[in-house]
Design a protein around this motif. Structure first.
Motif, PDB file in Angstrom:
ATOM      1  N   ARG A 128       0.826  -1.202   0.000  1.00 48.13           N
ATOM      2  CA  ARG A 128       0.000   0.000   0.000  1.00 48.13           C
ATOM      3  C   ARG A 128       0.865   1.259   0.000  1.00 48.13           C
ATOM      4  NH1 ARG A 128      -4.463   1.581   4.644  1.00 48.13           N
ATOM      5  NH2 ARG A 128      -5.086   3.572   3.751  1.00 48.13           N
ATOM      6  N   GLU A 183       0.843   3.900  -2.837  1.00 49.22           N
ATOM      7  CA  GLU A 183       0.579   5.312  -2.559  1.00 49.22           C
ATOM      8  C   GLU A 183       1.706   6.188  -3.097  1.00 49.22           C
ATOM      9  OE1 GLU A 183      -0.004   5.618   1.594  1.00 49.22           O
ATOM     10  OE2 GLU A 183      -2.092   4.885   1.549  1.00 49.22           O
ATOM     11  N   ARG A 224       1.185   8.947  -5.798  1.00 51.42           N
ATOM     12  CA  ARG A 224       1.604  10.351  -5.674  1.00 51.42           C
ATOM     13  C   ARG A 224       2.448  10.781  -6.873  1.00 51.42           C
ATOM     14  NH1 ARG A 224       2.153   8.821  -0.207  1.00 51.42           N
ATOM     15  NH2 ARG A 224       4.350   8.356  -0.512  1.00 51.42           N
TER      16      ARG A 224
END
Length: 684
Positions: free
Chosen positions: A359, A363, A367
């Motif tokens: 995760r 992420e 981003r």
């Protein structure tokens, strides 16, 4: 354009501009451009558009095409009417198999552009191609959405694992509590078993003692019965001897002596006493035997009950042992389950850690993709703005050109194309018109400053001449015709105005006559009606401007009996209401109508004034029909028919009617009988 805007530096070489992940770059030669495209394809690094600096000017194609190359226009098939347009669109475009052939073709024929079957395009001054597998913005967003969905699924799995861990922990707690309860139950059963064993031992000793006592009592009872039998035998012998002795005495024999009799009497007494004692002993032994038998039965029942209790205790003990075995098995299963739970928890923790790492990685990628997407969006916005500005400038230029063409057509009567063909910058300027005594000059090249100077001089001369209207005669005829038409229309309007004024004058005279007659009639009726409604009072109608009957107003003067006031504002509510009713009735009498509708005109009247008003209503209905909306009982009693709205218990409104006096006119015209000796009943 919007899809691929271009920004130029001062050197004239395209640096970079893209809205579809295609880079524009400048190269030194076609070989370098081909190498760059080959590198992009090998590394799968996206697509690029290349401009080749120092390219020669395009030449017309000469000679035959090399083997393996075909004109792009020859590969297109379609409607015949569209093929010429396709040929013009694809002019100078050749289709080859590989990029090397395209490079050789462009080197041999710089005026042509080669397109490979892999989608690369190469020309003498242009190259475009590369790998088409580079992710686009939509693909990047799709990957980001997929990563978000994966993260959501992992979150759901983590939540499910946490719920399962909580459920297993709760089951483990419940199993431990069940094992503890089974252990407590086992200890309680062991204590109960010990208590039952002690009770059984105590009852067994009591049973054995009772059995010995019963045997002793049975032996004593046997001995007592034997003594009783002996005593009974002795008593019988003595009785026989006594009977024999008595018989002997009766036969006349000599009676025994006194000593013998005394001895026999003592023996008999002793025998009776012994018999009595024996009987008492027998009775005592029988009672003791019965008591012992009852106690033996009681002990027997107690022994049976104890045996049954022992059997139940043994059954409970066996059940407790089975429960203990089950509890041990449950405890063992709980321990195994706990071990499995610990393993599952360890795996879940490992999976959770891996998921958290994945995760975090997703992420971070998300981003990065978002940052890249924002950069691409900013660049796209800049390119779109530049494209919009270019479009606006082009639109302004087109609008300026159209305005100039319109101006040329309006001022000079020449269209834009003809003007450019005849007077364009590439045309020599014709000489000016020579003045008298001068020769015309030769045509000269176009110089903008000189021509602008000539234009200003010509404009000044044109302004000095003034405007010339060649259509002035036709316009004058049209205006003269319109002036004659408007004059006739104006005369018609004046005649119509005079006729309308005459009609208005006649109408005013008629209205004045009718109003004057109606006022006098109403005023006369008002005085009579007011004196009837207000006995002893005075009332009249006064004109505010008697000289102008069309604009005058009407004032009502009312003086009830006993009052000096004349203004209605100084009267009471009932008096004002009755005065208004008097005015209405006066108008009705002056100008009768077949119908009258009154809405609670007598609401503020007392009984006396109401009876007076009802009397006037009786006069009005001789020639007209009255519809009166009222709540007064006297008004309802004077009516011929009543109509009302009622609501029943079901909540539905209903209109009802009631005919009060159907034969009202017959009773009015019927003669009244003469009075007799006794009064006669008059039918109602």
């Amino acid at each position: 354009g919007r899809s691929s805007a271009k920004s130029f530096r001062s050197t004239g070489v395209i640096a970079r501009a893209s809205s579809r992940k295609t880079s524009w770059t400048a190269t030194d030669s076609p070989g370098a451009a081909a190498g760059a495209l080959r590198l992009l394809r090998e590394q799968d690094a996206g697509r690029a558009a290349l401009l080749i600096a120092g390219a020669p000017r395009p030449e017309a194609p000469a000679g035959e095409l090399p083997p393996g190359a075909r004109w792009a226009a020859d590969l297109v098939d379609g409607p015949p009417e569209l093929l010429p347009a396709v040929g013009l669109l694809l002019a100078g475009t050749v289709v080859v198999d590989t990029l090397d052939r395209a490079l050789r073709l462009v080197a041999e024929h710089p005026g042509l552009s080669a397109v490979t079957t892999e989608g690369d395009r190469l020309g003498a001054a242009f190259a475009h191609g590369g790998a088409g597998a580079a992710p686009s913005l939509l693909e990047t967003r799709a990957a980001v959405d997929e990563a978000a969905r994966s993260i959501a699924e992992l979150d759901v799995r983590c939540a499910e694992s946490a719920e399962r861990l909580a459920e297993l922990t709760e089951r483990r707690r419940e199993s431990a509590a069940a094992v503890e309860q089974l252990a407590v139950r086992r200890r309680q059963l062991e204590r109960q078993r010990a208590e039952v064993a002690g009770t059984l031992g105590r009852l067994g000793g009591q049973s054995r003692a009772a059995a010995g006592e019963a045997e002793r009592l049975t032996a004593a009872a046997g001995r007592a019965e034997e003594g009783l039998d002996r005593l009974l035998t002795t008593a019988e012998e003595l009785a026989e001897r006594l009977a024999v002795a008595e018989e002997t005495a009766a036969d006349g024999e000599d009676e025994p002596d006194a000593a013998e009799q005394q001895r026999l009497a003592g023996a008999a007494t002793s025998a009776r006493a012994t018999e009595l004692e024996a009987r008492l002993a027998v009775r005592t032994h029988e009672e003791r035997v019965r008591a012992l038998a009852g106690r033996a039965d009681q002990l027997d029942r107690a022994a049976r009950a104890e045996r049954e209790a022992r059997a139940r205790a043994a059954e409970r003990r066996r059940r407790a042992e089975r429960d203990a075995a089950v509890a041990v098995a449950v405890a063992e299963g709980a321990r195994q389950l706990l071990a499995c739970l610990e393993v599952s928890l360890a795996r879940a923790d490992a999976e959770r850690a891996a998921i958290e790492q994945a995760r975090a990685a997703r992420e971070a990628e998300l981003r990065e993709h978002r940052e890249h997407g924002r950069e691409l969006k900013d660049e796209l916005d800049k390119l779109v703005d530049a494209g919009h500005r270019d479009e606006v400038l082009r639109a302004e230029k087109r609008l300026r050109i159209e305005q100039l063409e319109s101006r040329a057509l309006e001022e000079f009567g020449i269209e834009g194309g003809e003007l450019l063909d005849s007077y364009g910058p590439d045309r020599p300027v014709p000489p000016s018109t020579p003045e008298e005594g001068q020769e015309p000059g030769e045509p000269r090249p176009y110089v903008r400053a000189e021509q602008e100077k000539r234009l200003r001089a010509a404009e000044r001369a044109y302004q000095q001449l003034g405007k010339v209207n060649p259509l002035a005669l036709e316009e004058f005829s049209a205006l003269e015709e319109r002036h004659r038409f408007l004059g006739e229309q104006l005369d018609d309007l004046k005649r119509g105005r005079r006729d309308l004024l005459d009609i208005v004058k006649d109408v005013d005279q008629r209205v004045e006559q009718l109003f004057t007659a109606a006022f006098h009639d109403t005023a006369a009726q008002f005085e009579g009606v007011f004196s009837r409604l207000f006995p002893g009072g005075e009332g009249r109608l006064v004109l505010t401007d008697p000289d102008s009957m069309l604009t005058t107003g009407v004032e009502v003067e009312a003086r009830p009996p006993g009052k000096k006031v004349k203004r209605l504002s100084l009267l009471s509510g009932g008096e004002r209401s009755l005065t208004a009713v008097a005015l209405l009735v006066s108008i009705f009498k002056a100008r009768p109508s077949p119908f009258y509708v009154m809405d609670e005109v007598e609401a503020a009247l007392d009984e006396t004034n109401l009876r007076r008003l009802i009397g006037i209503m009786e006069e009005l209905r001789e020639s007209s029909q009255l519809i009166v909306i009222t709540h007064q009982k006297l008004t309802m009693e004077s009516a011929d028919a009543l109509y009302g709205v009622t609501m029943k218990g079901d909540g539905i409104s209903q209109v009802i009617s009631q005919r009060l006096r159907e034969d009202r006119k017959e009773r009015r015209t019927r003669p009244v009988p003469a009075p007799a000796a006794e009064p006669a009943a008059v039918p109602s």
